[in-house]
Write an enzyme that holds these catalytic residues in place. Structure first.
Site, PDB file in Angstrom:
ATOM      1  N   HIS B  61       6.570 -31.345  61.493  1.00  0.00           N
ATOM      2  CA  HIS B  61       7.454 -31.625  60.348  1.00  0.00           C
ATOM      3  C   HIS B  61       7.841 -30.318  59.657  1.00  0.00           C
ATOM      4  O   HIS B  61       7.066 -29.743  58.894  1.00  0.00           O
ATOM      5  CB  HIS B  61       6.743 -32.546  59.348  1.00  0.00           C
ATOM      6  CG  HIS B  61       7.612 -32.941  58.178  1.00  0.00           C
ATOM      7  ND1 HIS B  61       7.444 -34.124  57.509  1.00  0.00           N
ATOM      8  CD2 HIS B  61       8.657 -32.315  57.573  1.00  0.00           C
ATOM      9  CE1 HIS B  61       8.335 -34.197  56.527  1.00  0.00           C
ATOM     10  NE2 HIS B  61       9.082 -33.100  56.548  1.00  0.00           N
ATOM     11  N   HIS B  63      11.641 -27.863  58.331  1.00  0.00           N
ATOM     12  CA  HIS B  63      13.096 -27.831  58.129  1.00  0.00           C
ATOM     13  C   HIS B  63      13.620 -26.453  58.500  1.00  0.00           C
ATOM     14  O   HIS B  63      13.169 -25.462  57.939  1.00  0.00           O
ATOM     15  CB  HIS B  63      13.429 -28.143  56.663  1.00  0.00           C
ATOM     16  CG  HIS B  63      12.937 -29.488  56.230  1.00  0.00           C
ATOM     17  ND1 HIS B  63      13.722 -30.621  56.308  1.00  0.00           N
ATOM     18  CD2 HIS B  63      11.744 -29.894  55.747  1.00  0.00           C
ATOM     19  CE1 HIS B  63      13.023 -31.667  55.877  1.00  0.00           C
ATOM     20  NE2 HIS B  63      11.818 -31.252  55.532  1.00  0.00           N
ATOM     21  N   LEU B  64      14.568 -26.420  59.436  1.00  0.00           N
ATOM     22  CA  LEU B  64      15.141 -25.130  59.844  1.00  0.00           C
ATOM     23  C   LEU B  64      16.537 -24.918  59.253  1.00  0.00           C
ATOM     24  O   LEU B  64      17.104 -23.844  59.375  1.00  0.00           O
ATOM     25  CB  LEU B  64      15.180 -25.026  61.369  1.00  0.00           C
ATOM     26  CG  LEU B  64      13.800 -25.068  62.048  1.00  0.00           C
ATOM     27  CD1 LEU B  64      13.942 -24.956  63.564  1.00  0.00           C
ATOM     28  CD2 LEU B  64      12.885 -23.962  61.535  1.00  0.00           C
ATOM     29  N   ARG B  65      17.078 -25.951  58.633  1.00  0.00           N
ATOM     30  CA  ARG B  65      18.324 -25.874  57.839  1.00  0.00           C
ATOM     31  C   ARG B  65      19.590 -25.596  58.630  1.00  0.00           C
ATOM     32  O   ARG B  65      20.649 -25.428  58.033  1.00  0.00           O
ATOM     33  CB  ARG B  65      18.201 -24.833  56.721  1.00  0.00           C
ATOM     34  CG  ARG B  65      17.007 -25.019  55.793  1.00  0.00           C
ATOM     35  CD  ARG B  65      17.058 -26.315  55.039  1.00  0.00           C
ATOM     36  NE  ARG B  65      16.047 -26.379  53.991  1.00  0.00           N
ATOM     37  CZ  ARG B  65      15.543 -27.508  53.520  1.00  0.00           C
ATOM     38  NH1 ARG B  65      15.946 -28.675  54.001  1.00  0.00           N
ATOM     39  NH2 ARG B  65      14.638 -27.503  52.572  1.00  0.00           N
ATOM     40  N   HIS B 233       3.637 -36.284  55.175  1.00  0.00           N
ATOM     41  CA  HIS B 233       3.286 -35.646  53.889  1.00  0.00           C
ATOM     42  C   HIS B 233       2.617 -36.600  52.890  1.00  0.00           C
ATOM     43  O   HIS B 233       3.094 -36.800  51.781  1.00  0.00           O
ATOM     44  CB  HIS B 233       4.460 -34.887  53.266  1.00  0.00           C
ATOM     45  CG  HIS B 233       5.781 -35.582  53.137  1.00  0.00           C
ATOM     46  ND1 HIS B 233       5.897 -36.829  52.606  1.00  0.00           N
ATOM     47  CD2 HIS B 233       7.034 -35.169  53.449  1.00  0.00           C
ATOM     48  CE1 HIS B 233       7.176 -37.166  52.603  1.00  0.00           C
ATOM     49  NE2 HIS B 233       7.883 -36.171  53.115  1.00  0.00           N
ATOM     50  N   ASN B 279       8.422 -32.513  47.026  1.00  0.00           N
ATOM     51  CA  ASN B 279       8.559 -33.970  47.113  1.00  0.00           C
ATOM     52  C   ASN B 279       7.871 -34.483  48.366  1.00  0.00           C
ATOM     53  O   ASN B 279       8.284 -34.126  49.460  1.00  0.00           O
ATOM     54  CB  ASN B 279      10.038 -34.362  47.131  1.00  0.00           C
ATOM     55  CG  ASN B 279      10.216 -35.865  47.046  1.00  0.00           C
ATOM     56  OD1 ASN B 279       9.361 -36.575  46.526  1.00  0.00           O
ATOM     57  ND2 ASN B 279      11.318 -36.360  47.576  1.00  0.00           N
ATOM     58  N   ASP B 306       5.816 -29.071  56.407  1.00  0.00           N
ATOM     59  CA  ASP B 306       7.003 -29.462  55.638  1.00  0.00           C
ATOM     60  C   ASP B 306       7.714 -28.207  55.119  1.00  0.00           C
ATOM     61  O   ASP B 306       8.229 -28.190  53.989  1.00  0.00           O
ATOM     62  CB  ASP B 306       6.640 -30.406  54.481  1.00  0.00           C
ATOM     63  CG  ASP B 306       7.876 -31.103  53.899  1.00  0.00           C
ATOM     64  OD1 ASP B 306       8.976 -30.902  54.443  1.00  0.00           O
ATOM     65  OD2 ASP B 306       7.727 -31.839  52.907  1.00  0.00           O
ATOM     66  N   HIS B 310      14.407 -22.772  50.555  1.00  0.00           N
ATOM     67  CA  HIS B 310      15.531 -22.867  49.613  1.00  0.00           C
ATOM     68  C   HIS B 310      15.863 -21.474  49.102  1.00  0.00           C
ATOM     69  O   HIS B 310      14.968 -20.655  48.886  1.00  0.00           O
ATOM     70  CB  HIS B 310      15.175 -23.758  48.418  1.00  0.00           C
ATOM     71  CG  HIS B 310      15.053 -25.198  48.768  1.00  0.00           C
ATOM     72  ND1 HIS B 310      16.118 -25.946  49.217  1.00  0.00           N
ATOM     73  CD2 HIS B 310      13.989 -26.035  48.759  1.00  0.00           C
ATOM     74  CE1 HIS B 310      15.715 -27.180  49.468  1.00  0.00           C
ATOM     75  NE2 HIS B 310      14.426 -27.268  49.201  1.00  0.00           N
TER      76      HIS B 310
END
Lengths: 305, 430
Positions: B61, B63-65, B233, B279, B306, B310
């Site tokens: 899990h 995020h590579l965006r 998560h 979150n 996770d 940003h």
């Protein structure tokens, strides 16, 4: 004291310092000219992201009575409407040589965010549900003026505790002086863990009985739609300060409210007019307290710039 | 050829080898034994005296965006950050722009990863078209193209009927459904955990039931459909309890939690620290204890990062406007070692299971082992090294780590993937 962001972090000594100074400032308010040179040459900006009449005017008058150059930015007509970020607004205000920024915002922590990113002084005029320090200071000033003390009192705060920055600032401020604080309101408006800081009464009668001070809070009527309260009428019946509840209150108990008041919802007009109601007095005292805060935020060890 | 000298090898709790040398030829472990002869002309020699060697990690899990938010992270920069943390397989979530909700997007991620990533990148496809929670995405096609799981991560599938159908449909393709559990009616407008800190800061709280009610719902749906539900998560003690009950019932459910949920409480938010806005939100010490107990007992199967990069401008704003998420690749192992092994007496072999064996099993992959004949996918870690998390040392494009300024113990020094040294003595070579 460079900033005033809240009362939670402010020491008891600093609070006393502000209240003592506010007493002197009140004498200036009573004078005919109402003008001192304390902020001469200083630039004081008010930036209100929420509507406000009394707090904004109170701050502006406080600054003007001390000869500051004041400017008020109306968010509705400012660059914010063009999508300018708060960080960019801060940088612009810095470039415009702001000395003190008085800010109100609907989001908790915004004055802290500004203070972290600027060189000028920041005064919190209400941030979200977090704090409204000058309101609590003026409440404390009023209590001290009326009762000659702000220590070891029995104080009840009634109403929407969950959303109230006034309640929080009052709890943080008054707790530093060994006061017994009781809160009461609908269960939906009592935040978790508040029992760590205040006694939670189980009825309005219990909450107000034997108290030296009752601070009644404003209820925002839009909360009705979000399921926190059912109706104005029911709120008034079970949580409002009306003549029925006066039976449990002694004649010397101070009745306070930060305003603006929803008459017939939180409090009745009759109760508001009782001699022990301090609602109008609080407004006047607010100017004195804000003069004191402005003075202290612009001083370096009490020496004029 | 690579020769790792004097390594303490750890494969799992039950299977530990003595100190030995490891000879790697091409992409495989050729030999493990005492005093393998050195030949400096033909081999790269790594002295691992005092260090530990274990299989490299898998994160199911992150995020590579890419595509859409390359200013935060992209497949290349994210892979390098993962590599720096010892991960050689990562599964990226589909909430990109456009989202990965069809086979072309899955193929795109695979293609880009092959082109720019030094490690293995496996796409997670969306459960619903556009992540809107309304119509099922083409799960079969996405699986065929290489998606290893489906998830609408970042959002809960609020419509229980759609979720039920997703679970039923997923069975035909033997693909796990990764559920982000959040009742958005309960969490609406919330910024942090509803509790002590929300009361004293006046930040809007998210009640714990926002997570646990959907955990309960999805468990019931998985029980009935007999599909593989993976709850991601996990952050509350109630969720741990529900997952434990579900496992006792025989429901096909697995779960993960993240390093920040087993180490940090809601107190991190005090001072309006937006890097601590995640979150689900950071919870309380009681939750940390329940999660750690859940990891010990095997109720929580694995750890995921996770990793949620940003840009600075998305964090240095008013708290309500700040994006949710923390990066996590580069600190994951050290956080687990510091908080689970050092503070809670976990066996280091358990960390290998949480970061390698169990996550790989969840996505149907064979675990890595540091054993003769196996692929040479391993990390060398210094368990004694203490280091402070500093912005300037972060490899990820974004620096929004909730661990900034924290002192951690243990460090991933060297990473070998398919027989190639990609990080050596703390320096990336790709």
């Amino acid at each position: 004291m460079k900033h005033l962001l809240g009362l939670r972090e402010l020491s008891k000594e600093d609070i006393i310092k502000i209240l003592n100074l506010a007493k002197d400032m009140k004498t200036i308010l009573k004078s005919e000219t109402k003008k001192t040179p304390h902020l001469q040459g200083y630039s004081v900006v008010t930036l209100f992201y929420e509507n406000s009449t009394r707090t904004r005017t109170s701050f502006e008058l406080a600054a003007k009575f001390m000869s500051a150059n004041t400017t008020s930015i109306s968010v509705q007509t400012s660059s914010v409407q063009k999508g300018e970020s708060l960080l960019d607004t801060i940088k612009t205000l810095e470039a415009l040589k702001t000395d003190v920024l008085i800010v109100r915002h609907s989001v908790s922590g915004v004055p802290h965010f500004i203070a972290k990113n600027c060189s000028f002084s920041v005064i919190n005029a209400g941030d979200g549900m977090n704090e409204h320090p000058t309101q609590a200071l003026l409440d404390m000033f009023t209590i001290r003026e009326r009762l000659r003390t702000i220590e070891k009192l029995k104080i009840a705060i009634i109403g929407d505790i969950l959303h109230s920055r006034v309640a929080r600032s009052n709890i943080w401020g008054l707790s530093k002086f060994d006061n017994q604080i009781t809160v009461f309101g609908p269960q939906t408006l009592i935040p978790p863990y508040i029992e760590n800081f205040a006694y939670v009464a189980s009825s309005l009668e219990e909450a107000v009985s034997g108290k030296d001070v009752i601070i009644d809070l404003r209820i925002q009527l839009e909360r009705q739609k979000r399921g926190f309260i059912t109706s104005k009428q029911e709120y008034y019946k079970f949580y409002g300060l009306n003549e029925d509840i006066m039976r449990y209150i002694s004649g010397s108990t101070l009745i306070m409210h930060p305003g603006p008041v929803n008459r017939g919802v939180e409090i009745s007009s009759e109760v508001m007019q009782l001699p022990n109601s301090t609602i109008e007095e609080q407004v006047t005292n607010g100017i004195a307290v804000r003069m004191a805060v402005l003075y202290l935020c612009t001083r370096k060890e009490g020496i004029y710039r | 050829m690579i020769l790792i000298k004097n390594a303490q090898i750890i494969n799992s709790i039950d299977d530990k080898l003595e100190k030995a040398d490891i000879l790697i030829v091409d992409d495989r472990i050729e030999r493990i034994g005492k005093d393998i002869e050195e030949n400096p002309d033909k081999m790269t020699i790594i002295d691992a005296s005092g260090k530990y060697v274990m299989p490299s990690f898998t994160d199911i899990h992150c995020h590579l965006r890419e595509p859409g938010f390359e200013y935060k992270e992209d497949i290349k920069s994210g892979s390098r950050a993962a590599l720096a943390g010892g991960f050689t397989t990562i599964c990226c979530m589909p909430n990109t722009n456009p989202p990965v909700d069809n086979r072309a997007m899955v193929a795109y991620i695979k293609y880009r990863a092959k082109e720019v990533s030094p490690i293995e990148v496996l796409p997670v496809g969306a459960i619903t078209k556009g992540l809107l929670g309304e119509e099922l995405a083409e799960i079969g096609f996405m699986k065929q193209e290489g998606a290893i799981a489906i998830s609408d991560d970042g959002k809960s599938v609020m419509n229980a009927n759609i979720m039920r159908n997703a679970l039923l449909y997923s069975k035909d393709f033997s693909i796990p459904v990764i559920s982000h559990c959040e009742d958005t009616n309960l969490s609406e407008g919330g910024q942090i955990n509803l509790g002590y800190v929300s009361t004293i800061t006046g930040l809007r709280g998210i009640p714990r039931e926002a997570e646990s009610t959907i955990v309960a719902r999805d468990i019931l749906l998985a029980k009935e459909t007999k599909a593989h539900l993976h709850i991601t998560h996990v952050s509350t003690k109630e969720s741990v309890r529900l997952i434990k009950m579900a496992k006792e019932w025989g429901v096909n459910v697995t779960a993960d939690t993240c390093p920040h949920y087993i180490s940090l409480t809601e107190d991190e938010v005090l001072g309006f620290n937006t890097n601590a806005k995640v979150n689900p939100p950071l919870r309380t010490q009681e939750d940390i204890e329940a999660l750690i107990e859940g990891l010990k007992e095997g109720v929580i199967d694995c750890i995921t990062t996770d990793h949620a990069p940003h840009h600075k401008d998305e964090k240095n704003v008013e708290f309500n406007l700040a994006a949710s998420g923390t990066i996590g690749f580069e600190t994951a192992f050290s956080v687990l070692f510091t908080y689970l092994v050092e503070k809670n007496g976990f066996d280091i072999g358990k960390i290998v299971e949480l970061l390698n064996h169990n996550p790989r099993k969840i996505i149907g992959f064979y675990p890595y082992f540091v054993k003769e004949g196996e692929k040479a996918n391993l990390v060398i870690v210094d368990l004694k090294k203490k280091w402070e998390v500093k912005e300037e040392n972060i490899v990820s494009k974004s620096k929004n780590s909730v661990f900034l300024g924290k002192l951690l113990t243990s460090y991933v020094e060297t990473v070998i993937y398919n027989g190639k040294i990609l990080k050596k003595d703390g320096v990336l070579s790709c």
